[in-house]
Structure formats: structure tokens, C-alpha cells
Design a protein around this motif. Structure first.
Motif, PDB file in Angstrom:
ATOM      1  N   THR A 103     -56.872 -17.869  -1.672  1.00 32.13           N
ATOM      2  CA  THR A 103     -55.757 -18.816  -1.645  1.00 32.13           C
ATOM      3  C   THR A 103     -56.282 -20.242  -1.552  1.00 32.13           C
ATOM      4  O   THR A 103     -57.421 -20.488  -1.151  1.00 32.13           O
ATOM      5  CB  THR A 103     -54.821 -18.553  -0.452  1.00 32.13           C
ATOM      6  OG1 THR A 103     -55.551 -18.728   0.758  1.00 32.13           O
ATOM      7  CG2 THR A 103     -54.245 -17.160  -0.498  1.00 32.13           C
ATOM      8  N   HIS A 104     -55.425 -21.169  -1.920  1.00 36.91           N
ATOM      9  CA  HIS A 104     -55.725 -22.594  -1.764  1.00 36.91           C
ATOM     10  C   HIS A 104     -54.420 -23.284  -1.417  1.00 36.91           C
ATOM     11  O   HIS A 104     -53.423 -23.143  -2.122  1.00 36.91           O
ATOM     12  CB  HIS A 104     -56.316 -23.159  -3.063  1.00 36.91           C
ATOM     13  CG  HIS A 104     -56.624 -24.626  -2.970  1.00 36.91           C
ATOM     14  ND1 HIS A 104     -57.645 -25.104  -2.184  1.00 36.91           N
ATOM     15  CD2 HIS A 104     -56.026 -25.696  -3.534  1.00 36.91           C
ATOM     16  CE1 HIS A 104     -57.678 -26.424  -2.282  1.00 36.91           C
ATOM     17  NE2 HIS A 104     -56.703 -26.802  -3.092  1.00 36.91           N
ATOM     18  N   ASP A 105     -54.415 -24.013  -0.320  1.00 36.27           N
ATOM     19  CA  ASP A 105     -53.209 -24.698   0.168  1.00 36.27           C
ATOM     20  C   ASP A 105     -52.028 -23.738   0.296  1.00 36.27           C
ATOM     21  O   ASP A 105     -50.896 -24.071  -0.041  1.00 36.27           O
ATOM     22  CB  ASP A 105     -52.835 -25.869  -0.745  1.00 36.27           C
ATOM     23  CG  ASP A 105     -53.834 -27.010  -0.656  1.00 36.27           C
ATOM     24  OD1 ASP A 105     -54.492 -27.142   0.399  1.00 36.27           O
ATOM     25  OD2 ASP A 105     -53.955 -27.779  -1.642  1.00 36.27           O
ATOM     26  N   GLY A 106     -52.313 -22.539   0.751  1.00 34.89           N
ATOM     27  CA  GLY A 106     -51.260 -21.558   0.977  1.00 34.89           C
ATOM     28  C   GLY A 106     -50.765 -20.850  -0.267  1.00 34.89           C
ATOM     29  O   GLY A 106     -49.878 -20.007  -0.188  1.00 34.89           O
ATOM     30  N   GLU A 107     -51.295 -21.197  -1.421  1.00 33.64           N
ATOM     31  CA  GLU A 107     -50.873 -20.560  -2.662  1.00 33.64           C
ATOM     32  C   GLU A 107     -51.897 -19.521  -3.096  1.00 33.64           C
ATOM     33  O   GLU A 107     -53.097 -19.802  -3.115  1.00 33.64           O
ATOM     34  CB  GLU A 107     -50.708 -21.598  -3.772  1.00 33.64           C
ATOM     35  CG  GLU A 107     -49.577 -22.575  -3.537  1.00 33.64           C
ATOM     36  CD  GLU A 107     -49.416 -23.546  -4.694  1.00 33.64           C
ATOM     37  OE1 GLU A 107     -49.798 -23.202  -5.825  1.00 33.64           O
ATOM     38  OE2 GLU A 107     -48.929 -24.654  -4.448  1.00 33.64           O
ATOM     39  N   LYS A 108     -51.394 -18.367  -3.461  1.00 32.91           N
ATOM     40  CA  LYS A 108     -52.270 -17.294  -3.925  1.00 32.91           C
ATOM     41  C   LYS A 108     -52.868 -17.685  -5.274  1.00 32.91           C
ATOM     42  O   LYS A 108     -52.157 -18.044  -6.192  1.00 32.91           O
ATOM     43  CB  LYS A 108     -51.477 -15.993  -4.052  1.00 32.91           C
ATOM     44  CG  LYS A 108     -52.279 -14.830  -4.532  1.00 32.91           C
ATOM     45  CD  LYS A 108     -51.413 -13.580  -4.595  1.00 32.91           C
ATOM     46  CE  LYS A 108     -52.144 -12.456  -5.256  1.00 32.91           C
ATOM     47  NZ  LYS A 108     -51.328 -11.264  -5.395  1.00 32.91           N
ATOM     48  N   LYS A 109     -54.170 -17.626  -5.356  1.00 32.43           N
ATOM     49  CA  LYS A 109     -54.852 -17.980  -6.594  1.00 32.43           C
ATOM     50  C   LYS A 109     -55.291 -16.753  -7.375  1.00 32.43           C
ATOM     51  O   LYS A 109     -55.111 -16.680  -8.569  1.00 32.43           O
ATOM     52  CB  LYS A 109     -56.082 -18.861  -6.301  1.00 32.43           C
ATOM     53  CG  LYS A 109     -55.747 -20.208  -5.728  1.00 32.43           C
ATOM     54  CD  LYS A 109     -55.011 -21.041  -6.735  1.00 32.43           C
ATOM     55  CE  LYS A 109     -54.730 -22.421  -6.193  1.00 32.43           C
ATOM     56  NZ  LYS A 109     -53.956 -23.236  -7.101  1.00 32.43           N
ATOM     57  N   GLN A 110     -55.897 -15.789  -6.677  1.00 30.17           N
ATOM     58  CA  GLN A 110     -56.402 -14.618  -7.379  1.00 30.17           C
ATOM     59  C   GLN A 110     -56.655 -13.485  -6.393  1.00 30.17           C
ATOM     60  O   GLN A 110     -57.039 -13.726  -5.253  1.00 30.17           O
ATOM     61  CB  GLN A 110     -57.699 -14.967  -8.114  1.00 30.17           C
ATOM     62  CG  GLN A 110     -58.137 -13.937  -9.112  1.00 30.17           C
ATOM     63  CD  GLN A 110     -59.254 -14.453 -10.002  1.00 30.17           C
ATOM     64  OE1 GLN A 110     -59.721 -15.575  -9.862  1.00 30.17           O
ATOM     65  NE2 GLN A 110     -59.679 -13.621 -10.921  1.00 30.17           N
ATOM     66  N   SER A 111     -56.442 -12.254  -6.858  1.00 29.06           N
ATOM     67  CA  SER A 111     -56.727 -11.083  -6.041  1.00 29.06           C
ATOM     68  C   SER A 111     -57.890 -10.310  -6.653  1.00 29.06           C
ATOM     69  O   SER A 111     -58.040 -10.261  -7.868  1.00 29.06           O
ATOM     70  CB  SER A 111     -55.512 -10.169  -5.968  1.00 29.06           C
ATOM     71  OG  SER A 111     -54.496 -10.783  -5.235  1.00 29.06           O
ATOM     72  N   PHE A 112     -58.690  -9.725  -5.787  1.00 23.95           N
ATOM     73  CA  PHE A 112     -59.846  -8.952  -6.205  1.00 23.95           C
ATOM     74  C   PHE A 112     -59.808  -7.583  -5.518  1.00 23.95           C
ATOM     75  O   PHE A 112     -60.233  -7.449  -4.375  1.00 23.95           O
ATOM     76  CB  PHE A 112     -61.146  -9.668  -5.816  1.00 23.95           C
ATOM     77  CG  PHE A 112     -61.323 -11.010  -6.460  1.00 23.95           C
ATOM     78  CD1 PHE A 112     -61.977 -11.127  -7.671  1.00 23.95           C
ATOM     79  CD2 PHE A 112     -60.836 -12.155  -5.852  1.00 23.95           C
ATOM     80  CE1 PHE A 112     -62.144 -12.368  -8.269  1.00 23.95           C
ATOM     81  CE2 PHE A 112     -61.000 -13.396  -6.432  1.00 23.95           C
ATOM     82  CZ  PHE A 112     -61.663 -13.502  -7.658  1.00 23.95           C
TER      83      PHE A 112
END
Length: 70
Positions: free
Chosen positions: A17-26
């Protein structure tokens, strides 16, 4: 605890996450193995298999995130 060899699976979904926003899942699946030769005490073999599974899981996550950054 009875068993000659142990295999322990681990399944973890790492979320970046960045700034509370989900960016990518692994999603990562790994297996840790411990043989009788690693330790003759059953619960110690199970502990070793757990540790190997998580270690391998982390290694695979690092490899996945490294590839996504390139």
C-alpha cells in the motif's frame, strides 16, 4: 507428535500500500520440509519445517516484488 518427515505449507497474500491505498497484492505459496536427519525430536522437526516454509515464502515474495519494480 509422530512423523518421520514433515512438510508444512504456507500461503500468504502480501499487500503493498501507499498512503492507505492498495497498490498491488502478491499471493505466495511455499512449502518447508524437515527430515528425520534434521532433528530426531518430532516437535523440533515440525518447528524447523514451519520456519523453512515461512523463510521460503518471504524469499518468493521478495523475488516477486523485485520483478514488479523493474
Amino acid at each position: 507428535l509422530i512423523g518421520i518427515d514433515f512438510e508444512v505449507p504456507s500461503e500468504i497474500i502480501y499487500t503493498v500500500t501507499h498512503d492507505g491505498e492498495k497498490k498491488q497484492s502478491f499471493p505466495v505459496n511455499a512449502i518447508g520440509k524437515a527430515k528425520f536427519s534434521d532433528n530426531w525430536v518430532g516437535y523440533e522437526r515440525l518447528k524447523a519445517a514451519n520456519e523453512k516454509s515461512i523463510k521460503e515464502n518471504i524469499i518468493q515474495f521478495i523475488n516477486q516484488i523485485s520483478k514488479s519494480i523493474k
